[in-house]
Design an enzyme around this catalytic site. Structure first.
Site, PDB file in Angstrom:
ATOM      1  N   ASP A   9       0.878  -1.172   0.000  1.00 40.32           N
ATOM      2  CA  ASP A   9       0.000   0.000   0.000  1.00 40.32           C
ATOM      3  C   ASP A   9       0.919   1.227   0.000  1.00 40.32           C
ATOM      4  OD1 ASP A   9      -2.265   1.777   0.733  1.00 40.32           O
ATOM      5  OD2 ASP A   9      -1.292   1.800   2.701  1.00 40.32           O
ATOM      6  N   ASP A  11      -0.223   5.140   0.956  1.00 40.40           N
ATOM      7  CA  ASP A  11      -0.458   6.163   1.996  1.00 40.40           C
ATOM      8  C   ASP A  11      -0.602   5.549   3.382  1.00 40.40           C
ATOM      9  OD1 ASP A  11      -2.221   7.653  -0.590  1.00 40.40           O
ATOM     10  OD2 ASP A  11      -0.460   8.554   0.331  1.00 40.40           O
ATOM     11  N   ARG A  56     -13.883  11.478  -1.330  1.00 35.48           N
ATOM     12  CA  ARG A  56     -13.824  12.096  -0.001  1.00 35.48           C
ATOM     13  C   ARG A  56     -14.415  13.511  -0.040  1.00 35.48           C
ATOM     14  NH1 ARG A  56      -8.209  11.105   1.548  1.00 35.48           N
ATOM     15  NH2 ARG A  56      -9.044   8.988   1.684  1.00 35.48           N
TER      16      ARG A  56
END
Ligand code: XBP
Ligand code: MG
Length: 258
Positions: A9, A11, A56
């Site tokens: 991954d 972040d 978001r």
């Protein structure tokens, strides 16, 4: 089946990019657009439940009802896209200056894996340009070449916690789920890897330390460096190698599959 690849991954895993990187880039894009929106450290912690920057922003509009967003659906889509493009520019620049350090042990483990002939890939929700900027500035100008596949952002229809991005990486590498291991930092990331049947180790961070990591092989504070051992949060007690989670521990975890 033996371990063939590690899938990282980005972040929160490669570097702690959310609080001072992405969050500040979002706030910069809001200022540039003349909006009086500001995502505090606390509000951003709530918004991180939603993966994907565009998603978001939309979640923020729908749930916090800020002033300034168009209400017409098509206009709102264009507004969000433009805002997010500006945010990505701001983030890419921030990765160059002031830049960010990799999390402890990440560079070391990547180099160990490469020396071991273990293939590497990335599976992330973030935008590809962000991955390029982070790898180039925080790791090495050639760092992108270390990863056979970089699965990022809108390349798949559904973002984490859906398994799409990990399945995409497996398909591109022509590997099966039981030949790889994922390194993640968040609940959404763990769910994505597990949805694809991939064994996962977790390194927590400030935002994710309170999340549920049921199903992870182990949870550590970080991957460690000599003289800087990580606390082990959960999972079978792992004896570290010079204070570090090394490929020896990764193979041991993969083979025991606890
Ligand atoms: C984390 C995310 C991303 C970033 C923001 O990705 O959810 O959406 O927060 O980046 P991961 P974008 O942990 O999967 O690396 O604005 O480019 O989406
Ligand atoms: Mg993450």
């Amino acid at each position: 089946m033996s371990l063939k690849a590690l899938i990282f991954d980005v972040d929160g895993t490669l570097a702690d990019t959310e609080r001072d990187g992405h969050r500040e880039a979002f706030n910069e894009s809001f200022r540039n657009a003349g909006l009086d929106w500001h995502w505090s450290v606390e509000v951003y912690g709530d918004l991180l439940k939603v993966t994907g920057g565009k998603e978001r922003i939309r979640h923020f509009i729908d749930n916090y009802q800020p002033e300034g967003a168009p209400t017409d659906p098509e206009e709102q889509d264009a507004f969000i896209r433009k805002l997010h493009q500006d945010k990505t520019k701001a983030y890419v620049n921030r990765m160059a200056d002031p830049g960010i350090a990799p999390r402890p042990g990440v560079s070391r483990l990547i180099q160990e894996a490469r020396s071991d002939g273990i293939r590497l890939a990335i599976a992330t929700t973030t935008t590809p340009e962000n991955v390029t900027s982070l790898l180039t500035h925080a790791f090495d100008k050639e760092a992108e070449t270390w990863f056979e596949v970089i699965g990022a952002g809108d390349i798949v229809p559904a973002k984490k916690p859906a398994g799409d991005i990990y399945q995409y990486v497996l398909d591109e590498m022509d590997l099966k789920a039981d030949e790889v291991m994922a390194v993640e930092d968040s609940y959404n990331g763990l769910q994505s890897a597990l949805a694809t049947g991939i064994k996962t180790i977790i390194t927590i961070n400030g935002y994710t330390q309170v999340e549920d990591f049921e199903g992870a092989l182990v949870v550590f504070e970080h991957l460690g460096e000599p003289g800087f051992p990580p606390a082990q949060i959960s999972g079978p007690k792992i004896t570290l190698n010079h204070d570090s989670v090394t490929m020896q521990q990764i193979h041991q975890l993969f083979d025991s599959g606890v």
